[in-house]
Design a protein around this motif. Structure first.
Motif, mmCIF file in Angstrom:
data_model
loop_
_atom_site.group_PDB
_atom_site.id
_atom_site.type_symbol
_atom_site.label_atom_id
_atom_site.label_comp_id
_atom_site.label_asym_id
_atom_site.label_seq_id
_atom_site.Cartn_x
_atom_site.Cartn_y
_atom_site.Cartn_z
ATOM 1 N N PRO A 40 0.800 -1.220 0.000
ATOM 2 C CA PRO A 40 0.000 0.000 0.000
ATOM 3 C C PRO A 40 0.839 1.279 0.000
ATOM 4 C CG PRO A 40 -0.989 -1.590 1.469
ATOM 5 C CD PRO A 40 0.340 -2.158 1.040
ATOM 6 N N SER A 41 1.921 1.294 0.753
ATOM 7 C CA SER A 41 2.778 2.491 0.765
ATOM 8 C C SER A 41 3.434 2.712 -0.588
ATOM 9 C CB SER A 41 3.856 2.371 1.845
ATOM 10 O OG SER A 41 3.267 2.394 3.124
ATOM 11 N N VAL A 42 3.901 1.646 -1.201
ATOM 12 C CA VAL A 42 4.574 1.749 -2.496
ATOM 13 C C VAL A 42 3.592 2.173 -3.588
ATOM 14 C CG1 VAL A 42 5.867 0.470 -4.244
ATOM 15 C CG2 VAL A 42 6.329 0.058 -1.828
ATOM 16 N N VAL A 43 2.433 1.546 -3.620
ATOM 17 C CA VAL A 43 1.430 1.898 -4.630
ATOM 18 C C VAL A 43 0.926 3.321 -4.408
ATOM 19 C CG1 VAL A 43 -0.844 1.315 -5.573
ATOM 20 C CG2 VAL A 43 0.776 -0.502 -5.032
ATOM 21 N N SER A 44 0.836 3.744 -3.137
ATOM 22 C CA SER A 44 0.384 5.104 -2.830
ATOM 23 C C SER A 44 1.309 6.179 -3.388
ATOM 24 C CB SER A 44 0.243 5.298 -1.323
ATOM 25 O OG SER A 44 -0.849 4.578 -0.839
ATOM 26 N N VAL A 45 2.585 5.872 -3.484
ATOM 27 C CA VAL A 45 3.519 6.833 -4.080
ATOM 28 C C VAL A 45 3.042 7.196 -5.482
ATOM 29 C CG1 VAL A 45 5.868 7.154 -4.988
ATOM 30 C CG2 VAL A 45 5.525 6.100 -2.743
ATOM 31 N N PHE A 46 2.704 6.185 -6.258
ATOM 32 C CA PHE A 46 2.298 6.434 -7.651
ATOM 33 C C PHE A 46 0.854 6.913 -7.750
ATOM 34 C CE2 PHE A 46 5.811 3.448 -7.650
ATOM 35 C CZ PHE A 46 6.742 4.243 -8.307
ATOM 36 N N ALA A 47 -0.003 6.429 -6.869
ATOM 37 C CA ALA A 47 -1.393 6.908 -6.877
ATOM 38 C C ALA A 47 -1.430 8.412 -6.625
ATOM 39 C CB ALA A 47 -2.208 6.169 -5.818
ATOM 40 N N THR A 48 -0.697 8.858 -5.624
ATOM 41 C CA THR A 48 -0.689 10.292 -5.315
ATOM 42 C C THR A 48 0.036 11.093 -6.397
ATOM 43 O OG1 THR A 48 1.235 9.938 -3.883
ATOM 44 C CG2 THR A 48 -0.924 10.019 -2.818
ATOM 45 N N ALA A 49 1.101 10.550 -6.957
ATOM 46 C CA ALA A 49 1.817 11.262 -8.030
ATOM 47 C C ALA A 49 0.920 11.458 -9.246
ATOM 48 C CB ALA A 49 3.085 10.499 -8.422
ATOM 49 N N TYR A 50 0.168 10.432 -9.606
ATOM 50 C CA TYR A 50 -0.751 10.538 -10.747
ATOM 51 C C TYR A 50 -1.841 11.566 -10.470
ATOM 52 C CZ TYR A 50 1.027 6.497 -13.384
ATOM 53 O OH TYR A 50 1.778 5.644 -14.136
ATOM 54 N N TRP A 51 -2.411 11.518 -9.250
ATOM 55 C CA TRP A 51 -3.460 12.480 -8.909
ATOM 56 C C TRP A 51 -2.920 13.905 -8.907
ATOM 57 C CZ3 TRP A 51 -8.226 11.695 -9.701
ATOM 58 C CH2 TRP A 51 -8.826 10.467 -9.461
ATOM 59 N N ILE A 52 -1.700 14.094 -8.438
ATOM 60 C CA ILE A 52 -1.111 15.441 -8.439
ATOM 61 C C ILE A 52 -0.912 15.925 -9.872
ATOM 62 C CG2 ILE A 52 0.982 16.765 -7.896
ATOM 63 C CD1 ILE A 52 1.156 15.015 -5.305
ATOM 64 N N GLN A 53 -0.413 15.060 -10.720
ATOM 65 C CA GLN A 53 -0.225 15.446 -12.124
ATOM 66 C C GLN A 53 -1.572 15.805 -12.768
ATOM 67 O OE1 GLN A 53 1.911 12.572 -14.457
ATOM 68 N NE2 GLN A 53 2.004 13.884 -16.242
ATOM 69 N N TYR A 54 -2.581 15.005 -12.508
ATOM 70 C CA TYR A 54 -3.929 15.281 -13.017
ATOM 71 C C TYR A 54 -4.446 16.613 -12.463
ATOM 72 C CZ TYR A 54 -8.997 14.711 -13.613
ATOM 73 O OH TYR A 54 -10.320 14.900 -13.924
ATOM 74 N N ALA A 55 -4.265 16.832 -11.166
ATOM 75 C CA ALA A 55 -4.735 18.063 -10.525
ATOM 76 C C ALA A 55 -4.058 19.299 -11.105
ATOM 77 C CB ALA A 55 -4.491 17.990 -9.021
ATOM 78 N N LEU A 56 -2.787 19.176 -11.448
ATOM 79 C CA LEU A 56 -2.083 20.312 -12.044
ATOM 80 C C LEU A 56 -2.629 20.644 -13.424
ATOM 81 C CD1 LEU A 56 1.566 19.490 -10.918
ATOM 82 C CD2 LEU A 56 0.059 21.290 -10.009
ATOM 83 N N VAL A 57 -2.996 19.621 -14.179
ATOM 84 C CA VAL A 57 -3.550 19.845 -15.517
ATOM 85 C C VAL A 57 -4.923 20.515 -15.433
ATOM 86 C CG1 VAL A 57 -4.426 18.708 -17.605
ATOM 87 C CG2 VAL A 57 -2.223 18.034 -16.652
ATOM 88 N N ILE A 58 -5.759 20.055 -14.502
ATOM 89 C CA ILE A 58 -7.097 20.637 -14.395
ATOM 90 C C ILE A 58 -7.127 21.845 -13.455
ATOM 91 C CG2 ILE A 58 -8.238 18.470 -14.985
ATOM 92 C CD1 ILE A 58 -9.045 18.250 -11.981
ATOM 93 N N GLU A 59 -5.964 22.179 -12.893
ATOM 94 C CA GLU A 59 -5.802 23.341 -12.006
ATOM 95 C C GLU A 59 -6.740 23.278 -10.805
ATOM 96 O OE1 GLU A 59 -5.934 26.952 -14.315
ATOM 97 O OE2 GLU A 59 -4.470 26.186 -15.734
ATOM 98 N N ASP A 60 -6.663 22.159 -10.074
ATOM 99 C CA ASP A 60 -7.502 21.946 -8.899
ATOM 100 C C ASP A 60 -6.627 21.936 -7.639
ATOM 101 O OD1 ASP A 60 -9.095 20.967 -6.818
ATOM 102 O OD2 ASP A 60 -10.199 19.618 -8.148
ATOM 103 N N PRO A 61 -6.582 23.068 -6.912
ATOM 104 C CA PRO A 61 -5.717 23.126 -5.724
ATOM 105 C C PRO A 61 -6.143 22.162 -4.615
ATOM 106 C CG PRO A 61 -7.111 25.080 -5.858
ATOM 107 C CD PRO A 61 -7.320 24.304 -7.122
ATOM 108 N N PHE A 62 -7.433 21.848 -4.528
ATOM 109 C CA PHE A 62 -7.891 20.925 -3.496
ATOM 110 C C PHE A 62 -7.380 19.508 -3.771
ATOM 111 C CE2 PHE A 62 -11.135 24.283 -3.215
ATOM 112 C CZ PHE A 62 -10.990 24.604 -1.873
ATOM 113 N N LEU A 63 -7.346 19.132 -5.018
ATOM 114 C CA LEU A 63 -6.844 17.810 -5.387
ATOM 115 C C LEU A 63 -5.337 17.714 -5.140
ATOM 116 C CD1 LEU A 63 -7.952 15.161 -6.375
ATOM 117 C CD2 LEU A 63 -7.674 15.959 -8.727
ATOM 118 N N VAL A 64 -4.629 18.800 -5.398
ATOM 119 C CA VAL A 64 -3.193 18.821 -5.073
ATOM 120 C C VAL A 64 -3.014 18.711 -3.563
ATOM 121 C CG1 VAL A 64 -1.081 20.211 -5.101
ATOM 122 C CG2 VAL A 64 -2.527 20.136 -7.129
ATOM 123 N N ALA A 65 -3.785 19.506 -2.825
ATOM 124 C CA ALA A 65 -3.663 19.515 -1.362
ATOM 125 C C ALA A 65 -4.029 18.177 -0.739
ATOM 126 C CB ALA A 65 -4.547 20.620 -0.774
#
Length: 160
Positions: A40-65
């Protein structure tokens, strides 16, 4: 309400991603990961990285946070757990996840940054990848189910 609901989402996501950290710290203090499932910790690294990248594209500060603290804590968890995996049953699987995750993240960055792809398509690609990795995160505790059933011991599945 337009502010309250996203803040609740930030808190909920942060708790989800930070939940395993206490077990990781306990394992480090005990100098063994015993039955702790590192996936879970290892997979979470990539899950959160993907969500952050997605959030940056859609410009969603809550998703980044909601994903940035989880990314930081899960990178730290993975780093702390690596020395204890030398003789652990999940070493090969953790190595596979780390390699596939790193390669897929780099490929996604290259495609989304340098590809001549419309923003809507980039959003679809990143959103789909984020959801897929999140689903893998949710099922990663199942990797220990065989041991849980055989040993009748659920201590390798930590509570949030």
């Amino acid at each position: 309400m337009l502010f309250l609901i996203p803040v609740v989402g930030v808190v909920t996501a942060s708790l989800l991603y930070l939940a395993p950290f206490a077990s990781v710290i306990q394992a480090v203090r005990n100098d063994t990961i015993e039955t702790l499932n590192p996936l879970p910790s290892v997979v979470s690294v990539f899950a959160t990285a993907y969500w952050i990248q997605y959030a940056l594209v859609i410009e969603d500060p809550f998703l980044v946070a909601s994903n940035a603290p989880g990314f930081i804590m899960n990178v730290a968890s993975t780093i702390l757990l690596l020395p204890y995996l030398k003789h652990h049953d999940s070493l090969k699987l953790v190595q596979l996840v780390l390699n596939l995750g790193a390669c897929s993240t780099i490929i996604l960055w290259i495609v989304t940054i340098f590809g001549d792809i419309p923003t809507d398509t980039i959003t679809l690609i990143l959103g789909s990848a984020s959801v897929t990795i999140f689903v893998l995160l949710c099922i990663s505790p199942l990797a220990t189910m065989r041991d849980v059933i055989q040993k009748r011991d659920a201590s390798s599945i930590y509570a949030p």
